[in-house]
Design a protein around this motif. Structure first.
Motif: not given
Length: 288
Positions: A65-79
């Motif tokens: 989950e930590q990896v996915l959340r970091a990627i989501a932040g980097t790619l500017r993904l919304d909810d």
């Protein structure tokens, strides 16, 4: 619609949609590929380039989950886009099946709405029910059956939508959101399959992998009889029927569109009266 490396496809599509300047990187001039490089995503997400490459290639199947959340932040993904990333990365099973039958109570509610267009769509954007005003609003289309088919395959859509490109992009993003919630839905797969074969415009937008559920927006229509319509759209989930949404259009009070809606209502009443004369409704039957 399903493939063995959907997570990798999603990461590549979203990576291509982020410009370096969007995340504070210097503009180094033209690039061989659009968006971010894999090493840039890895660096900003705090992981090795090799690990991120294995994620995209499908050789790493169990990110945390930590990896996915970091990627989501980097790619500017919304909810919504982040939730889809988690479904893919954590192998979260979506809802098994979408509901296809509209409850009689909802049909009765919509049938009693005389002043605004209202309709129910399913997960694949099939129009499952509509009141008289909604049918009159979309009367220029060859068939009022599936919003995606209407936008991409009916020539009338180019005249009807004030901004066809925006309508198409929003509709595809909404279908992506439905496919995320119902990954095994056969009807969604058939709609995607048909449009992928028949519409290059749909294929291009589908490949962008934008996951954007449509909840509300302002719409601009050109109706062949009542003219310009600038309506506000609201979509509410039917909690008792997974995948269904009831949608309403409204106009600013006192506006030209409000007057046009009154005219649209007169046209719908005239059409309903004509239909009743040729095919009278039996007691208890709904006009939907």
């Amino acid at each position: 619609m399903q493939n063995e490396n959907e997570l990798g496809d999603y990461l590549r599509a979203r990576r291509a949609a982020v410009a370096p300047v969007d995340i504070g990187l210097p503009d180094g001039g033209p690039r061989r590929v659009p968006g971010l490089r894999r090493d840039e995503v890895a660096l900003l997400a705090g992981m090795s380039t090799d690990y991120y490459i294995r994620l995209e290639q499908g050789r790493e199947r169990h990110p945390s989950e930590q990896v996915l959340r970091a990627i989501a932040g980097t790619l500017r993904l919304d909810d919504a886009a982040t939730a889809h990333l988690f479904r893919l990365g954590l192998s979260v099973v979506g809802t098994a099946a979408a509901a296809a039958t509209v409850a009689p109570e909802l049909l009765r509610l919509m049938d009693g709405m005389r002043d605004v267009p209202a309709f129910v769509v399913g997960a694949a954007q099939d129009v499952l029910a509509a009141n008289a005003m909604a049918r009159e609003l979309y009367r220029g289309f060859d068939r009022y059956d599936n919003l995606l088919r209407m936008i991409f395959l009916d020539p009338f859509a180019r005249d009807f939508y004030g901004d066809w490109d925006q309508a198409a992009r929003i509709a595809v993003g909404n279908l992506r959101a439905s496919s995320s919630q119902f990954p095994q839905d056969e009807r969604i797969e058939r709609v995607v399959g048909e449009l992928s074969v028949r519409s290059p415009a749909f294929t291009g937008l589908w490949a962008r992998y934008e996951v954007r559920p449509r909840t509300h927006e302002d719409k601009h229509f050109r109706h062949p009889q009542v003219g310009e319509l600038r309506l506000h759209f609201e979509s509410l989930a039917v909690t008792s029927a997974p995948g269904q949404h009831v949608s309403f259009y409204s106009a600013e009070p006192g506006s030209a569109t409000a007057d046009a809606l009154v005219l649209l209502g007169c046209l719908s009443e005239r059409e309903a009266a004509s239909t009743e004369q040729t095919n009278p409704l039996v007691e208890g039957e709904f006009r939907s």
